[in-house]
Write a protein that holds these residues in place. Structure first.
Motif, short mmCIF file in Angstrom:
data_model
loop_
_atom_site.label_atom_id
_atom_site.label_comp_id
_atom_site.label_asym_id
_atom_site.label_seq_id
_atom_site.Cartn_x
_atom_site.Cartn_y
_atom_site.Cartn_z
N ARG A 1 43.32 -18.39 54.04
CA ARG A 1 41.98 -18.64 54.58
C ARG A 1 42.01 -19.53 55.82
O ARG A 1 40.97 -19.90 56.35
N GLY A 2 43.21 -19.99 56.20
CA GLY A 2 43.33 -20.77 57.42
C GLY A 2 43.13 -22.26 57.25
O GLY A 2 43.00 -22.98 58.23
N ALA A 3 43.09 -22.72 56.01
CA ALA A 3 42.87 -24.16 55.78
C ALA A 3 44.14 -24.94 56.08
O ALA A 3 45.23 -24.49 55.77
N ALA A 4 43.97 -26.11 56.67
CA ALA A 4 45.12 -26.95 56.98
C ALA A 4 45.27 -28.06 55.94
O ALA A 4 46.35 -28.60 55.75
N TYR A 5 44.16 -28.39 55.28
CA TYR A 5 44.21 -29.45 54.27
C TYR A 5 43.64 -28.97 52.95
O TYR A 5 42.73 -28.13 52.91
N ALA A 6 44.17 -29.53 51.88
CA ALA A 6 43.68 -29.23 50.53
C ALA A 6 43.31 -30.53 49.84
O ALA A 6 44.13 -31.45 49.78
N THR A 7 42.11 -30.64 49.34
CA THR A 7 41.72 -31.85 48.62
C THR A 7 42.22 -31.79 47.18
O THR A 7 42.51 -30.71 46.66
N SER A 8 42.30 -32.94 46.56
CA SER A 8 42.79 -32.97 45.19
C SER A 8 41.86 -32.18 44.27
O SER A 8 42.32 -31.51 43.35
N ASP A 9 40.56 -32.22 44.54
CA ASP A 9 39.65 -31.46 43.69
C ASP A 9 39.85 -29.95 43.85
O ASP A 9 39.74 -29.20 42.87
N ALA A 10 40.16 -29.52 45.06
CA ALA A 10 40.39 -28.09 45.27
C ALA A 10 41.62 -27.64 44.49
O ALA A 10 41.63 -26.55 43.91
N LEU A 11 42.65 -28.48 44.47
CA LEU A 11 43.85 -28.13 43.72
C LEU A 11 43.59 -28.23 42.22
O LEU A 11 44.06 -27.40 41.43
N ALA A 12 42.83 -29.25 41.85
CA ALA A 12 42.52 -29.46 40.44
C ALA A 12 41.85 -28.23 39.85
O ALA A 12 42.14 -27.82 38.72
N ASP A 13 40.99 -27.64 40.64
CA ASP A 13 40.23 -26.48 40.19
C ASP A 13 41.15 -25.31 39.84
O ASP A 13 40.81 -24.47 39.00
N ALA A 14 42.31 -25.24 40.47
CA ALA A 14 43.22 -24.12 40.21
C ALA A 14 43.89 -24.24 38.85
O ALA A 14 44.42 -23.26 38.33
N VAL A 15 43.89 -25.42 38.27
CA VAL A 15 44.57 -25.63 37.00
C VAL A 15 43.59 -25.97 35.88
O VAL A 15 43.88 -25.73 34.71
#
Lengths: 213, 213
Positions: free
Chosen positions: B22-36
């Motif tokens: 999607r072209g994102a350069a940064y990932a927040t901890s909440d965005a990663l948290a959501d994947a798990v």
DNA sequence: GGGCATTTGTTAACTTCTTCACAATTTTAG
DNA sequence: CTAAAATTGTGAAGAAGTTAACAAATGCCC
């Protein structure tokens, strides 16, 4: 029941089958514990949750325990399964002999390849994906095994949800989205491979440091 | 590192790839948290373990994080893989496009079926299982993918151990035994199916009780 | 039949994992 | 430039899971 416990029950069940083959009538908590890598104490707590009672000095009845675990996992209830994507993976799974043990019967199979449509897979005729909506009305399948290319996984999953499927066993390398009332069980093959990679690194004999050798 | 954390890292990695597309350069901890399905706090603790530093108000660099996770899982190191059992499952896995992403290369393939011996599988020639010991000396494979019938899994696993393989990705429905220095990663397909069965039961709309309705 | 070894059922202690909470830091907007 | 909003880093609280421990029950041996 949480996933960790489900996982333990599955291991117990596997161990029970082994014991059964060996002719054992009873299984001790330590014997079951060994199959998962937990303490006998933990097993006994799981047994309490299953309301299984053991005999002191003997253990738990293998037969009774098998019934309780299968019942807890709902393996006895007959369930229809549709195989969606009849490539090598679909074929492999269809013929793996895993369905019956979990109460599933393969009742339908779909693919988009005209060469595959019309052929037989574990006794069912492969139909074109376009026929899926109507076909699943004829042959009710509570769940579907999604073995299509990752690129189309979401699209096909949508089809399945619309057709009324209640669970999807997903083999694609992507998280398919579905309404809350549809269960998704992801079988991430590549995760197993990555885990193996890490474990190999762990087990590699530590390099002898350049100094002090 | 424990299995639960490895599992989280694998999920983070998956999410990172999505974000990258999607072209994102940064990932927040909440965005990663959501994947798990954990809290952002848990993610940040994992990030600390990886020694990744994030930018306040932005998150973690997608590219840097990808490198750190892949490195932690040792996915960059080139590793040879042997496919043992070239039935449908072996074929499916060989062609699944999962190897490269984990640093593996399929370097050898074996089967006992004379009809398969000599044919090509993802560029390597299938050889007879009898040739395994010598062949693995020629084409070093740190690991093997065991996709043979359950009945012969242990026998073939022994062969692999003797041939010097350090890890086995086991698809048979049985716990293969191996010396401690050999890693076994069991990919229990039927467990996934049983878990699905349980989840379906959980999600089934509760029966309206006969009384009080 | 009596004593000993084994194993369960169960509570409590312990350990590990997860979330909460909040100061510190950086970006954005006006 | 200042204030507001977002997000990290981290210690502490809380929750969940695991093992330890032991009385009670049972089977086995002599």
């Amino acid at each position: 029941m949480k996933r960790a416990q489900i996982f333990r029950l599955e291991h117990y069940l596997m161990r029970l089958m082994e014991l059964k083959i060996r002719g054992a009538a009873y299984a001790t908590s330590d014997a079951l514990a060994d199959a998962v890598g937990v303490s006998g104490s933990r097993v006994r707590q799981d047994m309490m949750a299953l309301q299984a009672v053991g005999k002191p000095h003997s253990g738990y009845s293998v037969d009774e325990l098998e019934i309780r675990i299968r019942d807890a996992l709902d393996l006895y209830r007959p369930k229809g399964m549709a195989i969606v994507g009849c490539g090598n993976l679909g074929h492999a799974l269809a013929n793996a002999g895993i369905w019956e043990r979990a109460g599933f019967t393969v009742r339908a199979a779909f693919d988009v390849d005209p060469a595959k449509v019309g052929q037989s897979l574990v006794g069912v005729t492969i139909r074109h994906l376009d026929e899926l909506p109507g076909a699943l009305a004829d042959e009710p399948c509570v769940a579907a095994c999604l073995t299509v290319p990752t690129e189309v996984a979401q699209t096909v999953a949508n089809l399945l949800v619309d057709a009324g499927v209640k669970g999807i066993w997903n083999f694609a390398s992507v998280d398919v989205k579905a309404p809350m009332h549809v269960v998704i069980e992801n079988q991430r093959l590549e995760f197993g491979l990555m885990t193996l990679s890490y474990l190999l690194k762990l087990h590699r004999p530590p390099k002898t440091p350049p100094s002090g050798g």
